[in-house]
Design an enzyme around this catalytic site. Structure first.
Site, short mmCIF file in Angstrom:
data_model
loop_
_atom_site.label_atom_id
_atom_site.label_comp_id
_atom_site.label_asym_id
_atom_site.label_seq_id
_atom_site.Cartn_x
_atom_site.Cartn_y
_atom_site.Cartn_z
N GLU A 411 40.17 48.26 43.78
CA GLU A 411 38.80 47.93 44.24
C GLU A 411 38.85 47.08 45.51
OE1 GLU A 411 36.64 49.57 42.90
OE2 GLU A 411 37.21 49.94 40.83
N GLY A 412 39.87 47.26 46.32
CA GLY A 412 40.07 46.46 47.52
C GLY A 412 40.92 45.26 47.18
#
Length: 603
Positions: A411-412
């Protein structure tokens, strides 16, 4: 009374506006329906997943798929899906709650669940045409089909828009042929549908497509072998190769070139839900660690009576509690914003949800970073409490530690999210959504003015802590304002400064959330019945100040000199100052004593 836009803080405004404890949502505010849902999910995990942890660790992918089907039968895959597409149509807090408690037993199942319900299903419900939603979403909501999300490529990770996968329109204009390679694709081994991102011609931005997958008719799709991973071992993770995969023209998701926006908005939702997915993992690790500490006898006494162990238990519990607090605060803000936009008649449900989540993208990044790091610390300390046994696969702590590690990457990465939180805040300020200039100017004037030597009355609960929170916000504005003045638009090139600024921002949001929740509980239950929550809020603030002092000092001495530097260092000292320093050992003992007595995480 219905909320108005003035009542709901916009994303990032927590930094420049005061919030009352009555205005935040906490887990104590769960409705009866939400409590029943929590119990149903917990019962499912205890029955289907927790007893089978060894099978998950042995890479039993079929078990993951089987448990996902059972979750679909229970309705857990359809919580956020609108009723018209076979879902339960529940609110954002409900989706957070299910994501929270279904994720407690193993990261393998948590990842499969999150990939399917979030980035597998949600892009269609939010961006799909009516025909696409009617065709695909009911199958995904029941678990008849499972979804995956194909964004990452060997050369396109954090820079998601740089993907090389191509989509070429057919001569008759009725279909696209997709060719390229995707990697780290969760649920690839058992999915029936993929959200695939590819570039059409030389478009600046990628485009999203809905791609069906049938093992018996692969349509140019081949799968790599299952990846051998540090953790989440029974989460199916494969490379996916597309070779002239034919996709009907009508399966384009949204419009041409809108794929990057779809990907970014999907990640915003994914980030706050990842925070939720880290919560019950911590609760269970703490409970297992406390049970072991109460049973493990050394020097004729349970190790839970030793101060070193009590310190670990208190810190683990505090991090878990404050992360939970901030997560549900933000979730309710998002839900309220969605409802407000719908009630105003401005947006459809999908537009309201998109804009509601996008509004709080800063908070989503803050939570992703903070809670993933709390989880890693929690599992690490759990191993330490178990000692040699914690290093053994015979205990659940070892796998929990390995599973936790991925949360700081997907998710980054946390580094990307740290810089995003500051970058998004600056953009909001430039658009006039958050007034940073006015408060920053006031802080600069305050620093050059005559200090106020009046003795403040800190007799009320949290009166000093709230004063400190207000000062920490001034500290952020002082440092960020001066850095912006020096670097201007090039501030985003100063990554180390951005990282330091984000550490200050994160600590402020988490600390304020914890103080407000503890105050709310104390007002309702009485201070005596909230002593552990009060202790956790105070302990967390004490640690937050340490982090902020370090980040502030590093920032100030890196971009300022002379009188400006001396003035800001004096401001730093002023803004982190306690009048009544808390007794940290006493606070830890209050927290640990309750958990040790209950023999589990009990908040």
């Amino acid at each position: 009374m219905e909320s108005t836009e003035k009542d709901i803080l916009r994303g990032g405004q927590f930094l420049v506006k005061e919030t009352n404890c009555e205005d935040i949502f906490t887990p104590e505010d769960f409705s009866e329906e939400q409590r029943m849902m929590k119990e149903a999910v917990t019962e499912f995990v205890d029955r289907e997943i927790w007893p089978n942890k060894p099978r998950f660790e042995a890479k039993d992918y079929a078990l993951t798929e089987s448990c996902m089907r059972k979750a679909g039968e229970m309705g857990f895959l359809s919580i956020s899906v609108p009723t018209e597409y076979g879902g339960m149509g529940m609110g954002f807090v409900d989706t957070m709650l299910v994501c929270d408690y279904i994720s407690g037993a193993t990261g393998s199942f948590s990842t499969a669940f999150g990939a399917h319900t979030g980035i597998g299903t949600m892009p269609i419900t939010l961006y799909g045409t009516e025909e696409q939603k009617q065709k695909y979403v009911p199958k995904l909501a029941t678990g008849e089909w499972f979804g995956s999300y194909c964004l990452t490529e060997p050369s396109a990770g954090s820079d998601a828009n740089s993907g090389k996968t191509k989509a070429v329109l057919s001569e008759d204009g009725k279909s696209y042929k997709i060719t390229g390679q995707k990697m780290w694709i969760s649920n690839a081994g058992f999915c029936s549908l993929m959200i695939v991102f590819a570039r059409i011609e030389d478009d600046k931005n990628i485009t999203g497509f809905i791609v069906e997958y049938d093992k018996n008719n692969p349509n140019g799709i081949t799968m790599g072998e299952e990846e051998h991973k540090l953790g989440i071992r029974a989460s199916s993770t494969r490379q996916v190769f597309f070779n002239d995969t034919v996709v009907p023209f009508e399966n384009m998701l949204s419009t041409r070139g809108n794929g990057f926006k779809i990907a970014m908005n999907a990640l915003n939702v994914g980030r706050i839900k990842l925070a939720a997915a880290c919560l019950d993992a911590q609760r269970r690790v703490i409970s297992e660690s406390v049970k072991y500490a109460n049973e493990r006898i050394q020097f004729n006494t349970p190790i839970s009576s030793f101060g070193a162990i009590r310190q670990k238990i208190a810190e683990m519990a505090t991090n878990c509690w404050v992360g939970e607090t901030a997560s549900y605060r933000a979730a309710k803000n998002i839900e309220d914003r969605i409802i407000l936009r719908q009630n105003n008649g401005k947006d459809s449900h999908q537009e309201a949800e998109l804009k509601g989540v996008e509004e709080y993208a800063i908070e989503c990044s803050i939570l992703k970073v903070a809670v993933s790091e709390y989880t890693q610390r929690c599992t690490d300390e759990g191993i330490q409490i178990f000692g040699g046994m914690g290093f053994s696969e015979d205990t659940p702590i070892e796998s929990a530690w390995r599973d936790a590690r991925i949360a700081r990457i997907y998710e980054g990465t946390n580094e990307i999210n740290r810089m995003l939180s500051i970058g998004m805040l600056i953009k909001k300020a430039m658009k006039g959504h958050v007034d940073l200039l006015g408060p920053a100017t006031a802080v600069a004037n305050e620093l050059t003015g005559i200090p106020n030597f009046d003795v403040q009355d800190f007799s009320e609960l949290f009166s000093e802590e709230k004063s400190i929170i207000a000062n920490l916000k001034k500290l952020f504005l002082m440092v960020a304002g001066a850095a912006l003045q020096k670097y201007g638009e090039k501030i985003e090139e100063e990554q180390q400064l951005m990282l330091a600024a984000s550490d200050i921002l994160i600590q402020i949001y988490i600390a304020e959330s914890a103080i407000l929740r503890a105050e709310k509980i104390a007002k309702k239950e009485g201070e005596a019945n909230a002593k552990e929550q009060i202790a956790m809020a105070k302990l967390n603030l004490f640690h937050a100040i340490d982090v902020i002092e370090t980040a502030g000092k590093h920032s100030i001495i890196s971009f300022s000199t002379g009188d400006e530097q001396r003035m800001m260092l004096m401001g730093l000292k002023r803004y982190i100052k306690y009048v009544n320093m808390p007794n940290i050992i006493e606070l830890r003992n209050i927290i640990a004593s309750k958990i040790i007595k209950e023999n589990k995480y009990c908040f």
